[in-house]
Write a protein that holds these residues in place. Structure first.
Motif, PDB file in Angstrom:
ATOM      1  N   ASP A  38       0.812  -1.222   0.000  1.00 44.20           N
ATOM      2  CA  ASP A  38       0.000   0.000   0.000  1.00 44.20           C
ATOM      3  C   ASP A  38       0.846   1.273   0.000  1.00 44.20           C
ATOM      4  OD1 ASP A  38      -2.363  -1.413  -0.046  1.00 44.20           O
ATOM      5  OD2 ASP A  38      -2.799  -1.121   2.089  1.00 44.20           O
ATOM      6  N   PHE A  39       2.121   1.152   0.356  1.00 44.12           N
ATOM      7  CA  PHE A  39       2.987   2.329   0.435  1.00 44.12           C
ATOM      8  C   PHE A  39       4.119   2.274  -0.577  1.00 44.12           C
ATOM      9  CE2 PHE A  39       1.162   1.666   4.723  1.00 44.12           C
ATOM     10  CZ  PHE A  39       0.287   2.744   4.686  1.00 44.12           C
ATOM     11  N   HIS A  40       3.951   1.471  -1.637  1.00 42.76           N
ATOM     12  CA  HIS A  40       4.966   1.379  -2.684  1.00 42.76           C
ATOM     13  C   HIS A  40       4.844   2.544  -3.662  1.00 42.76           C
ATOM     14  CE1 HIS A  40       5.881  -3.239  -2.420  1.00 42.76           C
ATOM     15  NE2 HIS A  40       6.312  -2.562  -1.379  1.00 42.76           N
ATOM     16  N   ASN A  41       5.961   2.821  -4.332  1.00 40.88           N
ATOM     17  CA  ASN A  41       5.980   3.815  -5.400  1.00 40.88           C
ATOM     18  C   ASN A  41       5.833   3.100  -6.746  1.00 40.88           C
ATOM     19  OD1 ASN A  41       8.499   2.672  -5.900  1.00 40.88           O
ATOM     20  ND2 ASN A  41       9.629   4.357  -4.988  1.00 40.88           N
ATOM     21  N   HIS A  42       6.084   3.817  -7.820  1.00 44.88           N
ATOM     22  CA  HIS A  42       5.901   3.278  -9.168  1.00 44.88           C
ATOM     23  C   HIS A  42       6.926   2.212  -9.560  1.00 44.88           C
ATOM     24  CE1 HIS A  42       8.789   6.519  -9.458  1.00 44.88           C
ATOM     25  NE2 HIS A  42       9.185   6.054 -10.646  1.00 44.88           N
ATOM     26  N   VAL A  43       8.005   2.032  -8.792  1.00 47.51           N
ATOM     27  CA  VAL A  43       9.000   0.998  -9.094  1.00 47.51           C
ATOM     28  C   VAL A  43       8.971  -0.155  -8.076  1.00 47.51           C
ATOM     29  CG1 VAL A  43      10.544   2.473 -10.442  1.00 47.51           C
ATOM     30  CG2 VAL A  43      10.851   2.304  -7.959  1.00 47.51           C
ATOM     31  N   GLY A  44       7.980  -0.143  -7.181  1.00 48.84           N
ATOM     32  CA  GLY A  44       7.787  -1.267  -6.281  1.00 48.84           C
ATOM     33  C   GLY A  44       8.480  -1.200  -4.939  1.00 48.84           C
ATOM     34  N   LYS A  86      19.497   8.156  -2.048  1.00 46.63           N
ATOM     35  CA  LYS A  86      20.786   7.740  -2.606  1.00 46.63           C
ATOM     36  C   LYS A  86      20.712   6.528  -3.529  1.00 46.63           C
ATOM     37  CE  LYS A  86      22.795  10.814   0.013  1.00 46.63           C
ATOM     38  NZ  LYS A  86      23.255  12.059  -0.546  1.00 46.63           N
ATOM     39  N   LYS A  87      19.934   5.535  -3.143  1.00 51.39           N
ATOM     40  CA  LYS A  87      19.805   4.290  -3.903  1.00 51.39           C
ATOM     41  C   LYS A  87      18.357   3.839  -3.839  1.00 51.39           C
ATOM     42  CE  LYS A  87      24.369   2.324  -3.273  1.00 51.39           C
ATOM     43  NZ  LYS A  87      25.139   1.141  -2.982  1.00 51.39           N
ATOM     44  N   LEU A  88      18.000   2.981  -4.762  1.00 49.70           N
ATOM     45  CA  LEU A  88      16.659   2.431  -4.775  1.00 49.70           C
ATOM     46  C   LEU A  88      16.414   1.618  -3.506  1.00 49.70           C
ATOM     47  CD1 LEU A  88      14.062   2.081  -6.436  1.00 49.70           C
ATOM     48  CD2 LEU A  88      15.102   0.042  -7.437  1.00 49.70           C
ATOM     49  N   ALA A  89      15.338   1.923  -2.834  1.00 53.09           N
ATOM     50  CA  ALA A  89      14.956   1.178  -1.631  1.00 53.09           C
ATOM     51  C   ALA A  89      13.933   0.132  -2.042  1.00 53.09           C
ATOM     52  CB  ALA A  89      14.366   2.115  -0.590  1.00 53.09           C
ATOM     53  N   MET A  90      14.148  -1.079  -1.597  1.00 53.73           N
ATOM     54  CA  MET A  90      13.204  -2.167  -1.850  1.00 53.73           C
ATOM     55  C   MET A  90      13.039  -2.952  -0.554  1.00 53.73           C
ATOM     56  SD  MET A  90      12.386  -1.756  -5.031  1.00 53.73           S
ATOM     57  CE  MET A  90      11.653  -3.240  -5.689  1.00 53.73           C
TER      58      MET A  90
END
Length: 145
Positions: A38-44, A86-90
């Protein structure tokens, strides 16, 4: 009541994001946000706003832990915040906050009748340890009038 419990009880966004307060002392606060679709962005990954709230909540936890004994005479308020992604968070992310000035120095200014300001540095990391963001929140202790 711990700083984390106090924030969870009084700040609805903490409960909305299901933040977990792993550590909250005057030296360090560690807060984790679980992976939640529910709190993801467009890149997951976690949305930037959710990560901002996570980091700001970690900064609030250390402020309450360090200055909770001053609450009868001053209100802690965030003055400003700056965040760098800084970096993509997943997946789950964890924020670790540290005070940028000694607490005794801040209290001494309050004792002098001043309205002290102090920075709190926050680092956001993925589960693999990679730093995905850094935030600085400037706080003040506003004396009760």
């Amino acid at each position: 009541m711990t700083a984390g419990e106090m924030l969870a009880a009084t700040v609805p966004m903490v409960r909305t994001l299901n933040l977990e307060f792993l550590e909250s002392t005057a030296d360090r606060a560690v807060v984790r946000m679980p992976d939640q679709a529910d709190f993801h962005n467009h890149v997951g990954g976690p949305h930037a706003g959710a990560m901002f709230t996570l980091a700001e909540s970690a900064s609030g936890a250390i402020v309450i832990a360090a200055f909770g004994n001053q609450l009868a005479r001053a209100v802690p308020l965030a003055v400003s915040a700056e965040i760098g992604y800084k970096k993509l968070a997943m997946g789950e992310v964890t924020a670790t906050a540290t005070l940028g000035r000694p607490a005794a120095e801040v209290v001494a200014e309050l004792d002098e009748g001043k309205r002290p300001e102090f920075p709190v540095a926050v680092q956001i990391q993925r589960a693999d340890g990679a730093v995905t963001g850094e935030m600085t929140v400037v706080w003040t202790l506003r004396p009760n009038a």
